[in-house]
Design a protein around this motif. Structure first.
Motif, short mmCIF file in Angstrom:
data_model
loop_
_atom_site.label_atom_id
_atom_site.label_comp_id
_atom_site.label_asym_id
_atom_site.label_seq_id
_atom_site.Cartn_x
_atom_site.Cartn_y
_atom_site.Cartn_z
N HIS A 67 0.84 -1.19 0.00
CA HIS A 67 0.00 0.00 0.00
C HIS A 67 0.88 1.24 0.00
CE1 HIS A 67 -3.06 2.89 1.12
NE2 HIS A 67 -2.44 3.17 2.25
N THR A 68 0.42 2.29 -0.67
CA THR A 68 1.05 3.61 -0.58
C THR A 68 0.04 4.65 -1.02
OG1 THR A 68 3.06 4.89 -1.07
CG2 THR A 68 2.05 3.69 -2.90
N HIS A 69 0.45 5.93 -1.07
CA HIS A 69 -0.42 7.03 -1.45
C HIS A 69 0.01 7.56 -2.82
CE1 HIS A 69 -2.09 8.01 2.77
NE2 HIS A 69 -1.58 6.79 2.76
N LEU A 70 -0.93 7.56 -3.78
CA LEU A 70 -0.63 7.98 -5.15
C LEU A 70 -1.71 8.91 -5.67
CD1 LEU A 70 1.71 5.91 -5.43
CD2 LEU A 70 0.71 5.22 -7.59
N GLY A 71 -1.34 9.66 -6.71
CA GLY A 71 -2.31 10.52 -7.38
C GLY A 71 -2.82 11.63 -6.49
N GLU A 72 -1.91 12.18 -5.65
CA GLU A 72 -2.30 13.20 -4.69
C GLU A 72 -1.51 14.50 -4.93
OE1 GLU A 72 -3.29 13.32 0.11
OE2 GLU A 72 -1.70 12.04 -0.62
N GLY A 73 -1.17 14.73 -6.20
CA GLY A 73 -0.50 15.97 -6.54
C GLY A 73 1.00 15.87 -6.70
N GLU A 74 1.51 14.63 -6.70
CA GLU A 74 2.97 14.44 -6.73
C GLU A 74 3.53 14.21 -8.13
OE1 GLU A 74 1.44 10.60 -7.51
OE2 GLU A 74 0.83 11.99 -5.94
N ASN A 75 2.67 14.13 -9.15
CA ASN A 75 3.13 13.76 -10.48
C ASN A 75 4.17 14.73 -11.05
OD1 ASN A 75 1.93 11.25 -11.38
ND2 ASN A 75 -0.04 12.28 -11.26
N GLU A 76 4.00 16.02 -10.81
CA GLU A 76 4.96 17.00 -11.34
C GLU A 76 6.35 16.77 -10.75
OE1 GLU A 76 3.65 21.00 -10.95
OE2 GLU A 76 1.88 20.73 -12.22
N VAL A 118 -10.95 15.89 -6.71
CA VAL A 118 -12.00 14.88 -6.59
C VAL A 118 -11.62 13.65 -7.42
CG1 VAL A 118 -14.46 14.39 -6.87
CG2 VAL A 118 -13.71 16.72 -6.33
N ALA A 119 -11.53 12.51 -6.78
CA ALA A 119 -11.21 11.27 -7.49
C ALA A 119 -12.35 10.91 -8.44
CB ALA A 119 -10.98 10.14 -6.49
N LEU A 120 -12.00 10.27 -9.55
CA LEU A 120 -12.98 9.92 -10.58
C LEU A 120 -13.66 8.59 -10.25
CD1 LEU A 120 -10.80 10.88 -13.69
CD2 LEU A 120 -12.52 12.29 -12.52
N ILE A 121 -14.35 8.57 -9.12
CA ILE A 121 -14.92 7.32 -8.62
C ILE A 121 -15.96 6.72 -9.56
CG2 ILE A 121 -16.20 6.26 -6.71
CD1 ILE A 121 -13.24 6.95 -6.11
N PRO A 122 -16.90 7.49 -10.13
CA PRO A 122 -17.84 6.86 -11.07
C PRO A 122 -17.15 6.18 -12.24
CG PRO A 122 -18.67 8.98 -10.36
CD PRO A 122 -17.26 8.89 -9.85
N ARG A 123 -16.10 6.77 -12.76
CA ARG A 123 -15.36 6.15 -13.87
C ARG A 123 -14.64 4.90 -13.38
NH1 ARG A 123 -15.02 4.28 -18.80
NH2 ARG A 123 -13.01 4.60 -19.84
N MET A 124 -14.07 4.93 -12.19
CA MET A 124 -13.41 3.74 -11.64
C MET A 124 -14.40 2.59 -11.51
SD MET A 124 -10.88 5.17 -8.66
CE MET A 124 -9.94 6.69 -8.87
N LEU A 125 -15.60 2.88 -11.03
CA LEU A 125 -16.61 1.84 -10.86
C LEU A 125 -17.07 1.30 -12.21
CD1 LEU A 125 -18.74 3.37 -7.96
CD2 LEU A 125 -16.91 1.67 -7.83
N TYR A 129 -3.80 1.71 -3.51
CA TYR A 129 -3.30 3.07 -3.31
C TYR A 129 -4.38 3.91 -2.63
CZ TYR A 129 -0.40 1.55 -7.31
OH TYR A 129 0.42 0.85 -8.17
N ALA A 130 -3.96 4.77 -1.73
CA ALA A 130 -4.88 5.78 -1.21
C ALA A 130 -5.00 6.93 -2.22
CB ALA A 130 -4.39 6.32 0.13
N HIS A 131 -6.20 7.48 -2.33
CA HIS A 131 -6.51 8.71 -3.06
C HIS A 131 -6.76 8.49 -4.55
CE1 HIS A 131 -5.58 10.52 0.68
NE2 HIS A 131 -4.30 10.18 0.62
N GLY A 132 -5.73 8.43 -5.38
CA GLY A 132 -5.93 8.26 -6.82
C GLY A 132 -6.69 9.40 -7.45
N ILE A 133 -6.48 10.62 -6.96
CA ILE A 133 -7.26 11.76 -7.45
C ILE A 133 -6.88 12.12 -8.88
CG2 ILE A 133 -7.82 14.19 -7.00
CD1 ILE A 133 -6.70 13.58 -4.09
N HIS A 134 -5.59 12.06 -9.18
CA HIS A 134 -5.10 12.60 -10.45
C HIS A 134 -4.73 11.53 -11.47
CE1 HIS A 134 -4.08 16.02 -7.54
NE2 HIS A 134 -5.13 16.40 -8.25
N PHE A 135 -5.31 10.35 -11.36
CA PHE A 135 -5.12 9.35 -12.40
C PHE A 135 -5.88 9.78 -13.65
CE2 PHE A 135 -4.71 6.03 -8.85
CZ PHE A 135 -3.33 6.10 -8.87
#
Length: 263
Positions: free
Chosen positions: A62-71, A132-139, A97-103
């Motif tokens: 487990h780790t934290h991803l997609g939380e603004g670190e891509n740059e 906001v994570a793209l939860i509807p698209r993930m589902l 992964y936690a978050h996944g906001i910016h996938f």
């Protein structure tokens, strides 16, 4: 630098903790996950060695991803964080992964193909203004998704019942009719979270499942009308207080809204 453990120290402690506490059996009350901090805050070898150790010991990652670190990752390694994790093998059915906001959508499809999980933390994401994570698209893609609160430093309340209602309202605001229903959010918090933890015996009330559940008495003023849609009520109406009963592994741990085993 002086705040970071060496990779060797970290691995030795992980092995010690797995040996002491990890129970791989169904209905286990204690399981260990190897969870190095975000890739931008860790030595690269900490992640690569985590993959080797976790797969050798049969524990999840487990780790934290997609939380603004891509740059930062692009500047440092020339690739986005998920690409970096894919390259080293920190991806798959035994990873979430936690978050996944910016996938982006291509990354969401990769998560679906590899069945890599995402723990959605809407309260933390809103407090930190992360997005906001793209939860509807993930589902829609069948990415394994659960519901979580993140750490107390970025949530403050750490209340999963509150997280359910916030998740429901946040996605209604952003997605309207495409948003998950109240019942679907309840399933994310229960069956979805059990799925990303690899716990097939948890997350629903049915034969053969663990005796883990909570009870809410709807005979209270704030629940007037809620009995017409009980499956959605904890998201649409919300519970502004303690549950009435909680049963863990067949034992009552909350009775009449009070902890049984704590004074």
């Amino acid at each position: 630098e002086n705040m970071l453990e060496t990779t060797e120290e970290y691995l030795q402690d992980c092995e010690r903790i797995i040996q002491l506490y990890h129970d791989p059996n169904p209905y286990a009350m204690s399981q260990i996950v190897l969870a190095p901090c975000q890739p931008i805050n860790s030595y690269p070898e900490t992640f690569t060695e985590t993959v080797k150790l976790a797969r050798a010991k049969g524990v999840r990652m487990h780790t934290h991803l997609g939380e603004g670190e891509n740059e930062i990752m692009l500047a440092r390694w020339g690739k986005r964080t998920l690409d970096w994790c894919q390259d080293i093998g920190f991806i798959g059915e035994d990873v979430w992964y936690a978050h996944g906001i910016h996938f982006n959508d291509q990354e969401l499809q990769l998560l679906a193909r590899t069945q890599t999980g995402v723990a959605h933390c809407p309260v933390s994401n809103m407090k930190l203004a992360s997005g906001v994570a793209l939860i509807p698209r993930m589902l829609e893609l069948d990415v394994p998704v659960g519901l979580a609160v993140d750490g107390s430093a970025s949530n403050d309340g750490s209340n999963l019942l509150e997280e359910m209602r916030v998740a429901y309202l946040l996605h209604r605001l952003n997605w309207s009719r495409k948003a998950p229903s109240g019942y679907e959010i309840l399933k994310l918090a229960t069956r979805g979270s059990a799925r990303i933890l690899g716990r097939d015996e948890l997350g629903q009330i049915s034969p053969g499942m663990a005796a883990d559940f909570f009870l809410v008495d709807f005979d209270r003023i704030e629940m007037v009308g809620a009995q017409f849609d009980p499956a959605s009520a904890l998201c649409t109406v919300g519970l502004k207080g303690s549950v009435d009963y909680t049963v863990v592994n067949g034992r009552i741990v909350v009775r009449d809204g009070r902890l049984v085993n704590v004074d």
